[in-house]
Design an enzyme around this catalytic site. Structure first.
Site, mmCIF file in Angstrom:
data_model
loop_
_atom_site.group_PDB
_atom_site.id
_atom_site.type_symbol
_atom_site.label_atom_id
_atom_site.label_comp_id
_atom_site.label_asym_id
_atom_site.label_seq_id
_atom_site.Cartn_x
_atom_site.Cartn_y
_atom_site.Cartn_z
ATOM 1 N N THR A 45 16.765 -10.631 29.322
ATOM 2 C CA THR A 45 17.278 -10.531 27.880
ATOM 3 C C THR A 45 16.541 -10.266 26.764
ATOM 4 O OG1 THR A 45 17.541 -12.932 27.571
ATOM 5 C CG2 THR A 45 19.524 -11.715 28.523
ATOM 6 N N THR A 66 20.290 -10.133 34.817
ATOM 7 C CA THR A 66 21.140 -11.052 34.046
ATOM 8 C C THR A 66 22.381 -10.447 34.017
ATOM 9 O OG1 THR A 66 20.628 -9.817 31.808
ATOM 10 C CG2 THR A 66 19.367 -11.708 32.442
ATOM 11 N N ASP A 146 41.625 -15.368 27.507
ATOM 12 C CA ASP A 146 41.057 -14.149 27.718
ATOM 13 C C ASP A 146 41.910 -12.946 27.603
ATOM 14 O OD1 ASP A 146 39.774 -11.767 29.271
ATOM 15 O OD2 ASP A 146 38.706 -13.255 30.063
ATOM 16 N N ARG A 208 26.625 -16.902 24.411
ATOM 17 C CA ARG A 208 25.700 -16.223 23.704
ATOM 18 C C ARG A 208 25.682 -17.068 22.442
ATOM 19 N NH1 ARG A 208 23.635 -14.387 27.619
ATOM 20 N NH2 ARG A 208 23.153 -12.435 27.993
ATOM 21 N N ASP A 232 23.627 -24.446 24.751
ATOM 22 C CA ASP A 232 22.630 -24.023 25.780
ATOM 23 C C ASP A 232 22.146 -22.854 25.033
ATOM 24 O OD1 ASP A 232 21.150 -23.843 28.420
ATOM 25 O OD2 ASP A 232 22.356 -22.055 28.671
ATOM 26 N N GLU A 237 17.666 -17.768 18.671
ATOM 27 C CA GLU A 237 16.658 -18.068 19.666
ATOM 28 C C GLU A 237 15.336 -16.930 19.677
ATOM 29 O OE1 GLU A 237 18.333 -17.783 23.836
ATOM 30 O OE2 GLU A 237 20.121 -18.990 23.219
ATOM 31 N N HIS A 254 18.724 -22.462 26.829
ATOM 32 C CA HIS A 254 19.427 -21.105 27.526
ATOM 33 C C HIS A 254 19.008 -21.267 28.926
ATOM 34 C CE1 HIS A 254 20.567 -16.797 26.528
ATOM 35 N NE2 HIS A 254 21.125 -17.254 27.529
ATOM 36 N N GLY A 257 22.126 -20.709 33.527
ATOM 37 C CA GLY A 257 22.355 -19.890 34.617
ATOM 38 C C GLY A 257 21.096 -19.925 35.228
ATOM 39 N N TYR A 258 20.038 -20.747 35.286
ATOM 40 C CA TYR A 258 18.724 -20.919 35.865
ATOM 41 C C TYR A 258 18.426 -21.241 37.103
ATOM 42 C CZ TYR A 258 15.900 -18.089 32.448
ATOM 43 O OH TYR A 258 15.387 -17.297 31.499
#
Length: 377
Positions: A45, A66, A146, A208, A232, A237, A254, A257-258
């Site tokens: 990103t 990503t 959603d 985000r 997160d 950023e 952030h 998802g790591y």
């Protein structure tokens, strides 16, 4: 053939070299000159893939390792014949694990009973659907919001964002970042929506940064108009607002998802994308091994005398304690990017085996449903 690759993408070095010249560069430092003679980019990103970077280059394809792709000017790429692909779902199990760790941590700190707690999931795609599923396994009630899915599938399974705000005890955001279209998400939680939250509510953002208006969030926390916040992802950023950092209950750089598993999935998807577009023989490639975490992946859990919530929380927090990431960020917020780039190995639930004793059949089933392998002792 030349491929420019973000130097922080794991598992990839040596994979493409038999077929192309591969140049590894820090994502934020990749320039138009670097990509002018490249056939492909493999990004994260931090590389903004737009006209300024790509005009006049020979780039044919961009693969981002990503889920998100708001760093790619997709309209410009489409108009100029540059293919692009993201890696949908690659780290969705990792974000699920992150949210589970957050929920178990907050439950312990704030004395929450999952069975009396309603989670509102905003954005029910690859990530949000897994978060909702995990929350139900933990014992929570779940509300889903959603709008795109509700229009496509019918409103039966979904509620409005207003109802989420009205009824959910915890709200967790899993939406893409968009400023236009029928469902813009930039500042989805702005000062107006923040003002409608209740003092007992908790807001989590791991989607985000700009989905939440930072100044409004900070005011709500300072004025105790909401119970707690978890971030997160941050506006501006990699320079998180230090005052907001001081207000939230959980702060991470952030990295939801790591997990190593998620990174492996993202890298594999990117290699397959480039292979397909450039005619390389790597259509089925994925890393042969994923490293082990520092803690044991085979661990004992004695459930005797413990509640179902305590059993599940103990297992979740064995795999990942989010407060370790929180402590690292608070100690050195100026190292936001370094903390991401040098992230320690984290494995998802499916990598762990629980040697379980004293548990009920329902507790054993819940652990298996979360993804653990269970050996009853």
């Amino acid at each position: 053939m030349k491929i420019v690759c973000d130097s922080k993408i794991p598992f990839i070095k040596g994979v493409l070299e038999p077929y192309a010249e591969v140049v590894y560069l820090p994502g934020k430092e990749t320039t138009a000159a670097d990509v002018a003679d490249a056939d492909a980019l493999i990004t994260r990103t931090r590389t903004i893939c737009n006209e300024a970077l790509l005009k006049g280059s020979r780039v044919k394809v961009i693969a981002t390792a990503t889920i998100g792709y708001d760093h790619i000017d997709t309209a410009w790429c489409d108009a100029n014949g540059i293919a692009w692909e993201n890696a949908p779902g690659c780290n969705s199990w990792s974000v699920e694990q992150y949210i589970c760790s957050v929920l178990c941590t907050l439950a312990g700190r704030l004395h929450l009973d999952f069975e009396d707690t309603t989670l509102g999931v905003v954005g029910v795609g690859n990530v949000g659907s897994k978060v909702a599923r995990a929350a139900r396994i933990l014992g929570m009630k779940v509300l889903l919001n959603d709008p795109p899915r509700a229009r496509k599938e019918g409103p039966g399974a979904f509620v409005s964002l207003d109802e989420i705000i009205e009824k959910a005890d915890i709200i967790t955001l899993h939406v893409p970042l968009s400023a236009e279209g029928p469902d813009p998400t930039r500042h989805l939680f702005d000062s107006e929506r923040m003002a409608r939250l209740r003092p007992g509510q908790i807001l989590i953002n791991s989607s985000r940064g700009p989905v939440v208006e930072g100044e409004a969030f900070k005011r709500a926390l300072r004025e105790r108009r909401i119970r707690a916040g978890v971030l997160d992802t941050w506006e501006n950023e990699p320079r998180p607002d230090p005052e907001l950092l001081g207000e939230v209950a959980v702060a991470t750089p952030h990295i939801a998802g790591y997990s190593a598993d998620g990174k492996a999935n993202g890298t594999a998807a990117s290699v397959r994308t480039v292979s397909r577009h450039l005619g390389l023989p790597l259509a089925d490639w994925r890393p042969e091994t994923v490293p082990s975490p520092p803690q044991s992946i085979d661990f004992k859990l004695d459930a005797s005398g413990k509640t179902r919530q305590e059993v599940l929380s103990e297992a979740v927090l064995h795999t990942y304690d989010v407060m370790e990431d929180d402590a690292r960020l608070r100690a050195n917020p100026e190292l936001f990017e370094k903390l991401r780039g040098d992230y320690p190995v984290r494995r998802e639930f499916s990598a762990f085996t629980v040697r379980l004793s004293g548990a009920t059949p329902e507790e054993e089933q819940a652990l298996e449903d979360l993804g653990f392998s269970v050996n009853r002792q």
